[in-house]
Design a protein around this motif. Structure first.
Motif, short mmCIF file in Angstrom:
data_model
loop_
_atom_site.label_atom_id
_atom_site.label_comp_id
_atom_site.label_asym_id
_atom_site.label_seq_id
_atom_site.Cartn_x
_atom_site.Cartn_y
_atom_site.Cartn_z
N SER A 260 0.82 -1.21 0.00
CA SER A 260 0.00 0.00 0.00
C SER A 260 0.86 1.26 0.00
N ILE A 261 1.88 1.27 0.86
CA ILE A 261 2.77 2.44 0.91
C ILE A 261 3.51 2.62 -0.40
N ARG A 262 3.94 1.51 -0.97
CA ARG A 262 4.66 1.57 -2.24
C ARG A 262 3.76 2.12 -3.35
N ALA A 263 2.51 1.67 -3.38
CA ALA A 263 1.58 2.16 -4.40
C ALA A 263 1.29 3.65 -4.22
N ILE A 264 1.15 4.09 -2.97
CA ILE A 264 0.89 5.51 -2.72
C ILE A 264 2.07 6.36 -3.15
N THR A 265 3.30 5.93 -2.82
CA THR A 265 4.48 6.71 -3.21
C THR A 265 4.64 6.76 -4.73
N VAL A 266 4.32 5.66 -5.41
CA VAL A 266 4.42 5.66 -6.87
C VAL A 266 3.39 6.61 -7.49
N LEU A 267 2.15 6.59 -6.97
CA LEU A 267 1.13 7.50 -7.50
C LEU A 267 1.48 8.95 -7.23
N LEU A 268 2.02 9.24 -6.06
CA LEU A 268 2.44 10.61 -5.77
C LEU A 268 3.57 11.06 -6.69
N ALA A 269 4.43 10.14 -7.08
CA ALA A 269 5.50 10.50 -8.01
C ALA A 269 4.98 10.69 -9.44
N TRP A 270 3.87 10.05 -9.79
CA TRP A 270 3.31 10.16 -11.14
C TRP A 270 2.34 11.34 -11.28
N MET A 271 1.77 11.81 -10.21
CA MET A 271 0.73 12.83 -10.29
C MET A 271 1.18 14.11 -10.99
N PRO A 272 2.39 14.65 -10.76
CA PRO A 272 2.77 15.87 -11.47
C PRO A 272 2.89 15.70 -12.99
N GLN A 273 2.94 14.49 -13.49
CA GLN A 273 3.15 14.28 -14.92
C GLN A 273 1.85 14.32 -15.74
N GLY A 274 0.69 14.38 -15.10
CA GLY A 274 -0.57 14.49 -15.82
C GLY A 274 -1.33 13.18 -15.90
N ARG A 275 -2.62 13.30 -16.28
CA ARG A 275 -3.50 12.13 -16.30
C ARG A 275 -3.11 11.15 -17.40
N ARG A 276 -2.70 11.67 -18.57
CA ARG A 276 -2.36 10.78 -19.68
C ARG A 276 -1.16 9.91 -19.35
N VAL A 277 -0.15 10.52 -18.74
CA VAL A 277 1.04 9.75 -18.36
C VAL A 277 0.69 8.72 -17.29
N ILE A 278 -0.20 9.10 -16.37
CA ILE A 278 -0.60 8.15 -15.32
C ILE A 278 -1.31 6.95 -15.93
N LEU A 279 -2.21 7.20 -16.92
CA LEU A 279 -2.90 6.08 -17.57
C LEU A 279 -1.93 5.18 -18.32
N LEU A 280 -0.95 5.79 -19.00
CA LEU A 280 0.06 4.97 -19.68
C LEU A 280 0.87 4.14 -18.69
N LYS A 281 1.23 4.78 -17.58
CA LYS A 281 2.00 4.05 -16.54
C LYS A 281 1.17 2.92 -15.95
N VAL A 282 -0.11 3.19 -15.70
CA VAL A 282 -0.97 2.15 -15.14
C VAL A 282 -1.12 0.99 -16.13
N GLN A 283 -1.23 1.32 -17.42
CA GLN A 283 -1.32 0.25 -18.43
C GLN A 283 -0.05 -0.58 -18.47
N GLU A 284 1.12 0.10 -18.43
CA GLU A 284 2.39 -0.63 -18.44
C GLU A 284 2.54 -1.51 -17.21
N TRP A 285 2.20 -0.95 -16.05
CA TRP A 285 2.35 -1.72 -14.82
C TRP A 285 1.34 -2.86 -14.75
N THR A 286 0.14 -2.67 -15.31
CA THR A 286 -0.83 -3.77 -15.33
C THR A 286 -0.32 -4.93 -16.17
N LEU A 287 0.23 -4.60 -17.34
CA LEU A 287 0.80 -5.65 -18.19
C LEU A 287 1.98 -6.33 -17.51
N MET A 288 2.82 -5.53 -16.84
CA MET A 288 3.96 -6.10 -16.13
C MET A 288 3.51 -6.99 -14.97
N ILE A 289 2.46 -6.57 -14.27
CA ILE A 289 1.96 -7.38 -13.16
C ILE A 289 1.38 -8.69 -13.66
#
Length: 602
Positions: A378-407
């Motif tokens: 949980s802490i790791r997921a929160i820190t990763v989301l906080l690091a992605w938030m300044p990059q915008g919604r589109r980058v967050i969606l791309l990151k979530v897609q990449e991480w979902t495929l990796m998971i």
């Protein structure tokens, strides 16, 4: 020796109750030997026997260092371990009578376990002190020894410092470590029992009637889960960040920022000004004074690895009162941190595992590990989301897609490498080694898949470590490539084709072919002979396992070498059985054979 034995006999009831009469006698003998050497050393100095004085002094130093090592490495961790056990009795619903009975039944094992727990406590306390030195201003922890100091030599300290200083330091260490145990273990347990009466005690049953072995799961947890959490969890960086945040907060609240962290801006400005002055001095070619040059060189040598020693700070008004408030604030913080660590992981683990096991009681080691892992995720997921938030919604969606495929890829690999392979390996180990040794031939063995899987994970870890330490071959190359790729660059096709499929095929063949041979072929040849049947199964298993992991080139090379040796043996027999003239003609004929035909067997 008689005097030592007489002294021990005076305290005979206590010594016999300790069950370590020989060890106590030896330690008391060394203490009396040290006192005798001190007296003899003084007499030799009084009558001016220089050689005898030096020899007695060296002997006294050896005995002194040996006793101090025994005290610091043996006695002190043992005291810490027993104090930890005494302060945590209510957490496990135990009493001193239970510990006394345990000590009476197995004194050596009990003392070793308490020493081991105390040693772990001392080690992690020293590691935390090293982490504090990385954050705090040099000079704040002046009362604690700096283990990273290159000039620190514990053996020289043992030699040069007198006994009373070692004794004073030992008593101070016992008081400090004991107070921390009271603050972070005994007091939180009392508060938890008062606020949450049904939360304690922890369930730490050592034996269970469940088909899953407690020992196997504990080994799995300690050898696989927790090391992965500590290595991959950025625990040290998070802890260092928390300590720095707490230090900054306490410094600004109590106006002790300069005392705790130092004047960094002033130091940077002074450093820049000093660098400019040095450059200006180099331009002017000024010749420094000898004393100043030596002092500057000495300071440069001392500060090579970072700031050491003492660093100046700003002293505010009412400084002693602020230090007392800082200590109280630190105690409250440690108490709250201990409360969170004792309750949150266990509560989370109990809640999660209740969906699987219902109302059955489970060892708290598993619930705590499960809750700790979930909290870390949980802490790791929160820190990763906080690091992605300044990059915008589109980058967050791309990151979530990449991480979902990796998971998803990681889950598939985990099912194969951490599920199927350990299960097959544990089952093979059970069939080849455990079942023939534990189950009679006229009985049917019972198999527990969970226990086989847990032991298979340990076996797979050991085999992987031995493979990585061994010579270069295909399995080592594949494992090194998988380690080099990591989780983010995971190659699912490569892992399945090069690692999972060959290993699973070998393990399945190792399980199926001996069974087919033993059940389908051997009964046709041998009737009602269970010993031969078991022997055939065991031998075929081992033979197939050994040959399945070998390269085909190695097998061909060994067969060619064997053919060459057989041919050479036949040639030597022919030489010994023929007359001398024919023997000589045969040798000449053999020597005239081209070299490439002689080497074709190698």
């Amino acid at each position: 020796m008689r005097s030592v034995h007489w002294l021990v006999q005076l305290c005979c009831p206590i010594v016999r109750a300790s069950h370590f009469e020989g060890l106590i006698t030896t330690v008391v003998g060394y203490v009396l030997l040290a006192i005798t050497l001190i007296v003899c050393h003084g007499l030799a100095a009084l009558v001016r026997f220089q050689r005898s004085r030096r020899l007695l002094g060296v002997c006294y130093i050896v005995v002194k260092v040996s006793l101090l090592v025994v005290v610091e490495i043996g006695v002190f961790p043992l005291i810490c371990g027993w104090w930890l056990d005494i302060c945590s009795l209510e957490m496990f619903d135990a009493s001193l009578k239970d510990r006394e009975l345990s000590f009476e039944s197995a004194p050596g094992t009990t003392m070793f376990l308490h020493w081991l727990v105390g040693m772990v406590y001392v080690f992690y306390f020293a590691s935390f002190i090293l982490l504090l030195r990385e954050v705090l201003r040099p000079g704040v922890l002046w009362f604690l020894r700096n283990l990273n100091d290159p000039d620190f030599n514990p053996v020289q300290e043992m030699i040069h410092l007198p006994i009373y200083r070692h004794l004073r330091r030992f008593i101070l260490s016992v008081v400090v470590f004991g107070s921390i145990v009271l603050l972070m273990l005994w007091l939180p347990i009392r508060i938890i029992k008062h606020i949450f009466p049904s939360f304690l005690p922890y369930n730490v049953m050592l034996y269970s009637d469940a088909p899953v072995s407690e020992l196997s799961l504990e080994l799995l947890l300690l050898q696989v889960v927790l090391p992965a959490l500590l290595e991959q969890g950025h625990t040290r960086q998070w802890l260092k960040g928390l300590v720095r945040a707490w230090t900054v907060t306490a410094g600004y609240l109590l106006d002790l920022h300069s005392y705790l962290l130092g004047d960094q801006e002033d130091n940077e400005n002074n450093g820049n000004q000093q660098a400019n002055n040095n450059n200006q001095q180099a331009r002017n070619n000024a010749i420094p004074v000898v004393g100043e040059g030596l002092h500057a060189a000495h300071q440069a040598i001392l500060q090579q690895g970072g700031p050491v020693g003492f660093q100046p700070y700003h002293r505010p008004i009412k400084f002693p009162l602020r230090i007392v408030l800082l200590i109280l604030f630190m105690c409250v913080t440690l108490l709250l941190a201990s409360l969170v660590c004792l309750t949150l992981p266990v509560f989370t683990g109990r809640w999660l595992m209740s969906f699987w096991t219902g109302s059955a009681k489970i060892h708290e080691l598993y619930t705590a590990a499960c809750g700790l892992y979930v909290c870390w995720l949980s802490i790791r997921a929160i820190t990763v989301l906080l690091a992605w938030m300044p990059q915008g919604r589109r980058v967050i969606l791309l990151k979530v897609q990449e991480w979902t495929l990796m998971i998803l890829k990681t889950l598939i690999v985990a099912v194969l490498l951490a599920g199927v392979i350990p299960l097959l390996l544990g089952l093979l180990f059970e069939l080849v080694i455990v079942a023939p040794l534990r189950v009679p031939l006229d009985q049917t063995p019972l198999f527990y898949p969970w226990q086989d899987w847990a032991l298979g994970v340990l076996h797979a870890k050991i085999i992987a470590a031995i493979t990585l330490m061994g010579p270069q071959w295909w399995l080592k190359t594949v494992i090194e490539q998988v380690y080099a790729n990591g989780i983010r660059n995971i190659d699912l096709h490569f892992i399945i084709r090069k690692l999972a499929a060959p290993v699973i095929a070998v393990l399945l063949l190792s399980l199926c072919i001996p069974y087919v041979i033993a059940v389908g072929i051997v009964p046709l040849l041998v009737s009602q002979n269970m010993f031969v049947l078991g022997l055939v199964v065991f031998s075929v298993n081992l033979t197939f396992i050994c040959h399945s992991f070998q390269k085909s080139d190695a097998v061909i090379g060994q067969s060619k070498t064997l053919m060459f040796l057989c041919q050479k043996n036949r040639n030597m027999r022919a030489c010994s059985s023929t007359p001398p003239k024919q023997n000589q003609d045969f040798v000449e004929k053999h020597n005239s054979t081209p070299l490439k035909y002689q080497k074709q067997y190698i």
